[in-house]
Design an enzyme around this catalytic site. Structure first.
Site, mmCIF file in Angstrom:
data_model
loop_
_atom_site.group_PDB
_atom_site.id
_atom_site.type_symbol
_atom_site.label_atom_id
_atom_site.label_comp_id
_atom_site.label_asym_id
_atom_site.label_seq_id
_atom_site.Cartn_x
_atom_site.Cartn_y
_atom_site.Cartn_z
ATOM 1 N N ASN A 61 -62.925 -1.620 14.620
ATOM 2 C CA ASN A 61 -62.437 -0.973 13.391
ATOM 3 C C ASN A 61 -62.996 -1.671 12.157
ATOM 4 O O ASN A 61 -63.121 -2.900 12.119
ATOM 5 C CB ASN A 61 -60.904 -0.861 13.358
ATOM 6 N N GLU A 74 -62.817 3.253 17.893
ATOM 7 C CA GLU A 74 -63.306 4.292 18.805
ATOM 8 C C GLU A 74 -64.361 5.158 18.130
ATOM 9 O O GLU A 74 -65.391 5.489 18.712
ATOM 10 C CB GLU A 74 -62.155 5.193 19.274
ATOM 11 N N CYS A 112 -56.087 7.047 18.294
ATOM 12 C CA CYS A 112 -55.340 7.939 17.394
ATOM 13 C C CYS A 112 -55.831 9.377 17.593
ATOM 14 O O CYS A 112 -56.862 9.629 18.229
ATOM 15 C CB CYS A 112 -55.513 7.490 15.937
HETATM 16 N N1 THU Z 1 -57.142 1.566 14.734
HETATM 17 C C1 THU Z 1 -58.193 1.677 15.584
HETATM 18 O O1 THU Z 1 -59.281 1.143 15.344
HETATM 19 N N2 THU Z 1 -58.022 2.399 16.709
HETATM 20 C C2 THU Z 1 -56.843 2.952 17.101
HETATM 21 O O2 THU Z 1 -56.800 3.568 18.151
HETATM 22 C C3 THU Z 1 -55.664 2.827 16.260
HETATM 23 C C4 THU Z 1 -55.858 2.182 14.941
HETATM 24 C C5 THU Z 1 -57.316 0.742 13.526
HETATM 25 C C6 THU Z 1 -57.311 1.476 12.230
HETATM 26 C C7 THU Z 1 -56.883 0.379 11.285
HETATM 27 O O3 THU Z 1 -58.022 -0.387 10.925
HETATM 28 C C8 THU Z 1 -55.979 -0.497 12.117
HETATM 29 O O4 THU Z 1 -56.275 -0.201 13.475
HETATM 30 C C9 THU Z 1 -54.498 -0.299 11.843
HETATM 31 O O5 THU Z 1 -54.151 1.025 11.971
#
Ligand code: THU
Length: 158
Positions: A61, A74, A112
């Protein structure tokens, strides 16, 4: 009136029960958490996609001071794979996350809704299920496909 039941069968494994290829993918996702840029949430997510050519593409992320401009692990992996190896089918994706304490999360982190939709596009292109491996501290939950995680998905606009 008609009713439709939708079922999802999840498998749960100990990490050492996985075959070598799946274990390698889960370890790649775990390693990718270290390349997360998450100064706002302090929630570090890593994703690793195994492609049909054997390559593992990783993502993490990437947050932004303008929050919606950041993206999830993802989608960073999925778009990088699509942009680097266009036309090469996805086979599986693994996801791992570290909480604000820096430790792997006790429960598995699932993609998500927006990431499920993005990944579904590549599953359609692959023409075969893309398995989803969700790591927690010492277990891995496996879903059989992206579509199984997104019932009633938006699939076309004709
Ligand atoms: N996030 C992801 O990278 N993948 C997920 O499946 C859920 C959330 C990240 C987005 C944000 O940077 C942090 O996690 C908190 O939501």
């Amino acid at each position: 009136m008609k009713t439709t039941d939708i079922t999802l069968r999840l498998e749960q494994y100990d990490i050492d029960e996985l075959n070598a290829a799946d274990r390698e993918l889960v370890e790649a996702a775990t390693k990718a958490t270290e390349r997360s840029y998450a100064p706002y949430s302090h929630f570090s997510v890593g994703a690793a996609i195994r492609l049909d050519n054997g390559v593992i593409v990783e993502g993490a992320n990437q947050e932004n001071v303008a929050y919606p401009s950041g993206t999830c692990a993802e989608r960073s992996a999925c778009f990088y794979a699509g942009a680097t190896y266009p036309g090469v089918a996805f086979r599986a994706i693994a996801i791992a996350a570290r909480g604000t304490d820096g430790e792997l999360t006790e429960n598995a982190t699932a993609p998500c809704g927006a990431c499920r939709q993005a990944l579904l596009e590549y599953e359609k292109l692959a023409g075969a299920p893309v398995r989803v491996l969700l790591r927690s501290r010492d277990k891995v939950v496996v879903a059989p496909s992206i579509a199984s995680l997104l019932p009633l998905a938006f699939v076309d606009f004709n």
